[in-house]
Design a protein around this motif. Structure first.
Motif, PDB file in Angstrom:
ATOM      1  N   ASP A 242      43.160  46.253  36.851  1.00  0.00           N
ATOM      2  CA  ASP A 242      43.211  46.176  38.313  1.00  0.00           C
ATOM      3  C   ASP A 242      41.792  46.124  38.842  1.00  0.00           C
ATOM      4  OD1 ASP A 242      45.985  46.271  38.722  1.00  0.00           O
ATOM      5  OD2 ASP A 242      45.996  48.440  38.482  1.00  0.00           O
TER       6      ASP A 242
ATOM      7  N   MET B  97      39.570  46.025  42.295  1.00  0.00           N
ATOM      8  CA  MET B  97      39.592  46.210  43.747  1.00  0.00           C
ATOM      9  C   MET B  97      38.157  46.224  44.272  1.00  0.00           C
ATOM     10  SD  MET B  97      42.883  46.607  44.370  1.00  0.00           S
ATOM     11  CE  MET B  97      42.865  47.042  46.103  1.00  0.00           C
TER      12      MET B  97
ATOM     13  N   GLN C 268      43.146  44.572  49.525  1.00  0.00           N
ATOM     14  CA  GLN C 268      43.759  43.599  48.624  1.00  0.00           C
ATOM     15  C   GLN C 268      42.832  43.354  47.437  1.00  0.00           C
ATOM     16  OE1 GLN C 268      45.166  39.931  50.357  1.00  0.00           O
ATOM     17  NE2 GLN C 268      45.443  38.983  48.362  1.00  0.00           N
ATOM     18  N   GLY C 269      43.396  43.391  46.253  1.00  0.00           N
ATOM     19  CA  GLY C 269      42.609  43.150  45.050  1.00  0.00           C
ATOM     20  C   GLY C 269      43.349  42.271  44.071  1.00  0.00           C
ATOM     21  N   LYS C 270      42.848  42.253  42.857  1.00  0.00           N
ATOM     22  CA  LYS C 270      43.412  41.396  41.824  1.00  0.00           C
ATOM     23  C   LYS C 270      43.999  42.226  40.707  1.00  0.00           C
ATOM     24  CE  LYS C 270      39.483  39.333  41.802  1.00  0.00           C
ATOM     25  NZ  LYS C 270      38.293  38.554  41.421  1.00  0.00           N
ATOM     26  N   ARG C 271      45.038  41.707  40.096  1.00  0.00           N
ATOM     27  CA  ARG C 271      45.665  42.358  38.949  1.00  0.00           C
ATOM     28  C   ARG C 271      45.726  41.340  37.824  1.00  0.00           C
ATOM     29  NH1 ARG C 271      49.906  46.217  37.734  1.00  0.00           N
ATOM     30  NH2 ARG C 271      51.335  45.367  36.195  1.00  0.00           N
ATOM     31  N   PHE C 272      45.157  41.692  36.681  1.00  0.00           N
ATOM     32  CA  PHE C 272      45.224  40.833  35.500  1.00  0.00           C
ATOM     33  C   PHE C 272      46.137  41.480  34.478  1.00  0.00           C
ATOM     34  CE2 PHE C 272      41.093  39.966  37.394  1.00  0.00           C
ATOM     35  CZ  PHE C 272      41.013  38.600  37.360  1.00  0.00           C
ATOM     36  N   GLU C 273      47.124  40.727  33.979  1.00  0.00           N
ATOM     37  CA  GLU C 273      47.969  41.211  32.891  1.00  0.00           C
ATOM     38  C   GLU C 273      47.565  40.470  31.630  1.00  0.00           C
ATOM     39  OE1 GLU C 273      51.936  42.371  35.535  1.00  0.00           O
ATOM     40  OE2 GLU C 273      52.060  40.766  34.059  1.00  0.00           O
ATOM     41  N   LEU C 274      47.039  41.203  30.640  1.00  0.00           N
ATOM     42  CA  LEU C 274      46.579  40.609  29.391  1.00  0.00           C
ATOM     43  C   LEU C 274      47.578  40.935  28.290  1.00  0.00           C
ATOM     44  CD1 LEU C 274      42.889  41.961  29.544  1.00  0.00           C
ATOM     45  CD2 LEU C 274      43.756  39.869  30.577  1.00  0.00           C
TER      46      LEU C 274
ATOM     47  N   LEU D 296      35.885  39.855  34.384  1.00  0.00           N
ATOM     48  CA  LEU D 296      36.994  39.906  35.339  1.00  0.00           C
ATOM     49  C   LEU D 296      36.571  40.508  36.675  1.00  0.00           C
ATOM     50  CD1 LEU D 296      39.926  41.016  32.993  1.00  0.00           C
ATOM     51  CD2 LEU D 296      39.277  38.697  33.652  1.00  0.00           C
TER      52      LEU D 296
ATOM     53  N   LYS E  19      44.443  49.746  32.141  1.00  0.00           N
ATOM     54  CA  LYS E  19      45.603  50.567  31.805  1.00  0.00           C
ATOM     55  C   LYS E  19      46.427  49.885  30.726  1.00  0.00           C
ATOM     56  CE  LYS E  19      46.711  50.627  36.148  1.00  0.00           C
ATOM     57  NZ  LYS E  19      47.316  50.789  37.481  1.00  0.00           N
TER      58      LYS E  19
ATOM     59  N   GLU F  82      49.904  49.123  29.486  1.00  0.00           N
ATOM     60  CA  GLU F  82      51.181  49.204  30.179  1.00  0.00           C
ATOM     61  C   GLU F  82      52.364  49.398  29.230  1.00  0.00           C
ATOM     62  OE1 GLU F  82      52.648  46.440  33.583  1.00  0.00           O
ATOM     63  OE2 GLU F  82      51.639  48.279  34.161  1.00  0.00           O
TER      64      GLU F  82
END
Lengths: 83, 83
Positions: free
Chosen positions: A7, A9, A39-45, A67, A78, A80
């Motif tokens: 995440d 921000m 508002q921010g960005k979320r990257f799922e790797l 990133l 994090k 997940e």
């Protein structure tokens, strides 16, 4: 395979015009009681192999160098889910 | 005051060129072992008053109508912290 989330921000002291635009629009759209929006960005790797300390250190470095712009942004890494 | 987070991600069946660009750049930058990257948005909402079921229902509706485009995006609402 595991999913690691990064995440990103904007730092609290940095102005967030995107978030402000959302926050100002809400009362107009009938949603009251939200005092601030960021508002921010979320990257799922999707990570191949186990997410051990070495992998996490690598992802931390990746987030820091690539990133997020750490001059103006904070990030959180994090784990997940393990599959 | 409480913080509620709304994570908005493209649906799995929707192509994510931003995430793909990140994923393709990683090996070039020396980061191996990431098989997929998806990029989405994270909204942090500061909510006045308690986050009860009514407030959450309102935020759910807000996310559905305003923060996410539910034709192509999924969203998740999470209560992060009570202050």
């Amino acid at each position: 395979m595991a999913r690691v989330v990064v995440d990103v921000m904007l730092k609290p002291e940095i102005l967030d015009p995107q978030g402000q635009a959302v926050q100002r629009a809400l009362p107009r759209l009938g949603f009251e009681g939200i005092s601030d929006v960021r508002q921010g960005k979320r990257f799922e790797l999707e990570v191949d192999g186990p997410v051990d300390d070495a992998a996490l250190a690598r992802i931390q470095e990746m987030a820091e160098t690539f990133l997020a712009n750490t001059v103006i942004e904070d990030f959180v890494v994090k784990v997940e889910e393990e599959k």
